[in-house]
Design an enzyme around this catalytic site. Structure first.
Site, PDB file in Angstrom:
ATOM      1  N   LYS A 184       0.829  -1.257  -0.027  1.00 30.96           N
ATOM      2  CA  LYS A 184       0.123   0.005  -0.215  1.00 30.96           C
ATOM      3  C   LYS A 184       0.837   1.180   0.001  1.00 30.96           C
ATOM      4  CE  LYS A 184      -2.144  -1.057   3.781  1.00 30.96           C
ATOM      5  NZ  LYS A 184      -1.406  -2.421   4.139  1.00 30.96           N
ATOM      6  N   ARG A 209      -0.833  -8.869  13.394  1.00 25.22           N
ATOM      7  CA  ARG A 209      -1.493  -7.721  12.664  1.00 25.22           C
ATOM      8  C   ARG A 209      -2.210  -8.303  11.407  1.00 25.22           C
ATOM      9  NH1 ARG A 209       4.041  -5.037  11.086  1.00 25.22           N
ATOM     10  NH2 ARG A 209       2.697  -3.952   9.204  1.00 25.22           N
ATOM     11  N   ARG A 251      -9.967   1.174   8.547  1.00 26.98           N
ATOM     12  CA  ARG A 251      -9.604  -0.141   8.992  1.00 26.98           C
ATOM     13  C   ARG A 251     -10.541  -0.982   9.758  1.00 26.98           C
ATOM     14  NH1 ARG A 251      -3.717   0.523   8.741  1.00 26.98           N
ATOM     15  NH2 ARG A 251      -2.841  -1.281   9.151  1.00 26.98           N
ATOM     16  N   ARG A 253      10.571  -1.302  11.218  1.00 29.42           N
ATOM     17  CA  ARG A 253       9.737  -0.908  12.125  1.00 29.42           C
ATOM     18  C   ARG A 253       9.590  -1.885  13.338  1.00 29.42           C
ATOM     19  NH1 ARG A 253       4.820   0.259   7.948  1.00 29.42           N
ATOM     20  NH2 ARG A 253       3.817  -1.119   9.923  1.00 29.42           N
ATOM     21  N   ARG A 273      11.639  -5.693   5.216  1.00 27.90           N
ATOM     22  CA  ARG A 273      11.528  -4.234   4.795  1.00 27.90           C
ATOM     23  C   ARG A 273      12.305  -3.288   5.813  1.00 27.90           C
ATOM     24  NH1 ARG A 273       5.553  -1.931   5.398  1.00 27.90           N
ATOM     25  NH2 ARG A 273       5.667  -3.199   7.430  1.00 27.90           N
TER      26      ARG A 273
HETATM   27  P1  AP5 Z   1       4.745  -1.576   1.801  1.00 32.04           P
HETATM   28  O1  AP5 Z   1       4.612  -0.812   0.613  1.00 32.04           O
HETATM   29  O2  AP5 Z   1       5.451  -0.940   3.005  1.00 32.04           O
HETATM   30  O3  AP5 Z   1       3.329  -2.312   2.514  1.00 32.04           O
HETATM   31  P2  AP5 Z   1       2.171  -1.774   3.323  1.00 32.04           P
HETATM   32  O4  AP5 Z   1       0.993  -2.339   2.555  1.00 32.04           O
HETATM   33  O5  AP5 Z   1       2.333  -0.328   3.281  1.00 32.04           O
HETATM   34  O6  AP5 Z   1       2.455  -2.536   4.545  1.00 32.04           O
HETATM   35  P3  AP5 Z   1       2.209  -1.903   5.906  1.00 32.04           P
HETATM   36  O7  AP5 Z   1       2.997  -2.934   6.796  1.00 32.04           O
HETATM   37  O8  AP5 Z   1       2.717  -0.492   6.011  1.00 32.04           O
HETATM   38  O9  AP5 Z   1       0.737  -1.974   6.270  1.00 32.04           O
HETATM   39  P4  AP5 Z   1       0.098  -1.808   7.736  1.00 32.04           P
HETATM   40  O10 AP5 Z   1      -1.177  -1.648   7.164  1.00 32.04           O
HETATM   41  O11 AP5 Z   1       0.230  -3.112   8.339  1.00 32.04           O
HETATM   42  O12 AP5 Z   1       0.715  -0.831   8.391  1.00 32.04           O
HETATM   43  P5  AP5 Z   1       0.323   0.684   8.704  1.00 32.04           P
HETATM   44  O13 AP5 Z   1       1.480   1.449   8.768  1.00 32.04           O
HETATM   45  O14 AP5 Z   1      -0.811   1.263   8.011  1.00 32.04           O
HETATM   46  O15 AP5 Z   1       5.632  -2.868   1.329  1.00 32.04           O
HETATM   47  C1  AP5 Z   1       5.997  -3.868   2.290  1.00 32.04           C
HETATM   48  C2  AP5 Z   1       7.403  -4.353   1.696  1.00 32.04           C
HETATM   49  O16 AP5 Z   1       7.423  -5.094   0.843  1.00 32.04           O
HETATM   50  C3  AP5 Z   1       8.449  -3.383   1.665  1.00 32.04           C
HETATM   51  O17 AP5 Z   1       9.734  -3.854   2.138  1.00 32.04           O
HETATM   52  C4  AP5 Z   1       8.365  -3.045  -0.135  1.00 32.04           C
HETATM   53  O18 AP5 Z   1       9.836  -2.577  -0.309  1.00 32.04           O
HETATM   54  C5  AP5 Z   1       8.353  -4.357  -0.270  1.00 32.04           C
HETATM   55  N1  AP5 Z   1       7.134  -4.539  -1.504  1.00 32.04           N
HETATM   56  C6  AP5 Z   1       6.285  -3.626  -1.797  1.00 32.04           C
HETATM   57  N2  AP5 Z   1       5.678  -4.033  -3.102  1.00 32.04           N
HETATM   58  C7  AP5 Z   1       6.369  -5.129  -3.809  1.00 32.04           C
HETATM   59  C8  AP5 Z   1       6.179  -6.021  -4.761  1.00 32.04           C
HETATM   60  N3  AP5 Z   1       5.223  -5.766  -5.716  1.00 32.04           N
HETATM   61  N4  AP5 Z   1       6.953  -6.935  -4.857  1.00 32.04           N
HETATM   62  C9  AP5 Z   1       7.913  -7.187  -3.912  1.00 32.04           C
HETATM   63  N5  AP5 Z   1       8.157  -6.456  -2.952  1.00 32.04           N
HETATM   64  C10 AP5 Z   1       7.063  -5.367  -2.558  1.00 32.04           C
HETATM   65  O19 AP5 Z   1      -0.290   0.653  10.288  1.00 32.04           O
HETATM   66  C11 AP5 Z   1       0.460   0.355  11.382  1.00 32.04           C
HETATM   67  C12 AP5 Z   1      -0.119   0.373  12.658  1.00 32.04           C
HETATM   68  O20 AP5 Z   1      -0.653   1.649  13.065  1.00 32.04           O
HETATM   69  C13 AP5 Z   1      -1.464  -0.813  12.665  1.00 32.04           C
HETATM   70  O21 AP5 Z   1      -1.122  -2.059  12.951  1.00 32.04           O
HETATM   71  C14 AP5 Z   1      -2.263   0.256  13.875  1.00 32.04           C
HETATM   72  O22 AP5 Z   1      -1.809  -0.300  14.959  1.00 32.04           O
HETATM   73  C15 AP5 Z   1      -1.884   1.395  13.594  1.00 32.04           C
HETATM   74  N6  AP5 Z   1      -2.976   2.050  12.546  1.00 32.04           N
HETATM   75  C16 AP5 Z   1      -2.748   2.432  11.419  1.00 32.04           C
HETATM   76  N7  AP5 Z   1      -3.655   2.951  10.847  1.00 32.04           N
HETATM   77  C17 AP5 Z   1      -4.803   2.675  11.611  1.00 32.04           C
HETATM   78  C18 AP5 Z   1      -6.279   2.883  11.614  1.00 32.04           C
HETATM   79  N8  AP5 Z   1      -6.632   3.254  10.359  1.00 32.04           N
HETATM   80  N9  AP5 Z   1      -6.888   2.552  12.650  1.00 32.04           N
HETATM   81  C19 AP5 Z   1      -6.556   1.985  13.817  1.00 32.04           C
HETATM   82  N10 AP5 Z   1      -5.140   1.729  13.705  1.00 32.04           N
HETATM   83  C20 AP5 Z   1      -4.242   2.317  12.717  1.00 32.04           C
HETATM   84 MG    MG Z   2       2.488   0.977   4.897  1.00 32.04          MG
END
Ligand code: AP5
Ligand code: MG
Length: 227
Positions: free
Chosen positions: A19, A177, A94, A166, A133
């Site tokens: 994402k 997660r 979410r 992270r 990552r």
């Molecule tokens: P990346 O692009 O970083 O993936 P992502 O989908 O953004 O993954 P996240 O781990 O950031 O998602 P998340 O939803 O768990 O975390 P968030 O920060 O939102 O890619 C991942 C890896 O793969 C990278 O190394 C990249 O280089 C690689 N890659 C990407 N595309 C690729 C491809 N096509 N091929 C190969 N490699 C690839 O949330 C974190 C925490 O915050 C949550 O757990 C929660 O506690 C809190 N939080 C955030 N938002 C909310 C909300 N709305 N409500 C409540 N709590 C929330």
């Molecule tokens: Mg992300």
């Protein structure tokens, strides 16, 4: 092209589905802000703010930050001037409650979502992606030690900042997660499918190949097609 719509987007998918990676590419190409609730929380944590301290309690365990907190934060962000031409929301909504609150906020602003891009990725693949990552501590650029490595180990290509892993990217927290995603987040896809907004994209291929598919979808959305 005349009559083209703004782009008001949500990008959806499990942890590690890409994402953030795709959002940054979309944001650059279309000149719309990338709003990642996870990134905002991580900034707050780094600054040691009250919001950061509260969010960290949940994030470190792989749990969701309470809806009220997230919704108010997103509302304030969407009211900012730079969101007028459009935006891409990453990691929000979410929960069903957040999706409903988002509709309320958009209604208040006289806006509607144009599409929900759903990145479909196999579970073993997301685990592989998350565990290797690395993220830039300064500009937030996203790397992967195998699939998208920085030119110099530990250093950001774009800004020279230091890369870090992270805190919630440990195997134990990743499992939690993924479970939270399946039970609380994935169900809201139905809400958006009923509205006809969901565009499924195969998120398994390379970053470039996924982006090609995303662009094709967005061009269709912009020209008013409904697929
Ligand atoms: P990346 O692009 O970083 O993936 P992502 O989908 O953004 O993954 P996240 O781990 O950031 O998602 P998340 O939803 O768990 O975390 P968030 O920060 O939102 O890619 C991942 C890896 O793969 C990278 O190394 C990249 O280089 C690689 N890659 C990407 N595309 C690729 C491809 N096509 N091929 C190969 N490699 C690839 O949330 C974190 C925490 O915050 C949550 O757990 C929660 O506690 C809190 N939080 C955030 N938002 C909310 C909300 N709305 N409500 C409540 N709590 C929330
Ligand atoms: Mg992300």
């Amino acid at each position: 092209m005349a009559g083209m719509k703004g782009l008001r987007l949500v990008i959806f998918g499990p942890p590690g589905s890409g994402k953030g990676t795709q959002s940054k590419l979309i944001s650059e190409l279309y000149g719309i802000p990338h709003i990642s609730t996870g990134d905002i929380f991580r900034d707050e944590i780094a600054r040691g703010s009250r919001l950061g301290r509260l969010a960290e309690e949940y994030i470190s365990k792989g749990l969701l930050v309470p809806d009220e907190v997230v919704v108010e934060m997103v509302r304030e962000r969407l009211l900012r001037e730079d969101c007028k031409p459009g935006f891409i929301l990453d990691g929000f909504p979410r929960t069903l409650r957040q999706a409903e609150e988002l509709d309320r906020i958009l209604e208040e602003l006289g806006w509607r979502l144009d599409a929900v891009i759903n990145l479909v990725v196999d579970e073993e693949e997301v685990v592989r992606r998350i565990t290797l990552r690395r993220v830039c501590s300064v500009c937030g650029a996203i790397y992967h030690l195998e699939f998208n490595p920085p030119k110099r180990p530990g250093v950001c290509d774009r800004c020279g900042g230091k890369l870090y892993q992270r805190e919630d990217d440990t195997e134990e927290v990743v499992r939690k997660r993924l479970e939270v995603y399946r039970t609380q987040t994935e169900p809201i896809l139905r809400y958006y499918r009923e509205k006809g907004l969901v565009r499924d994209v195969d998120g398994n291929p390379s970053i470039e190949e996924v982006f090609e598919q995303v662009k094709a979808v967005l061009e269709e959305v912009r020209s008013g097609g409904d697929g």
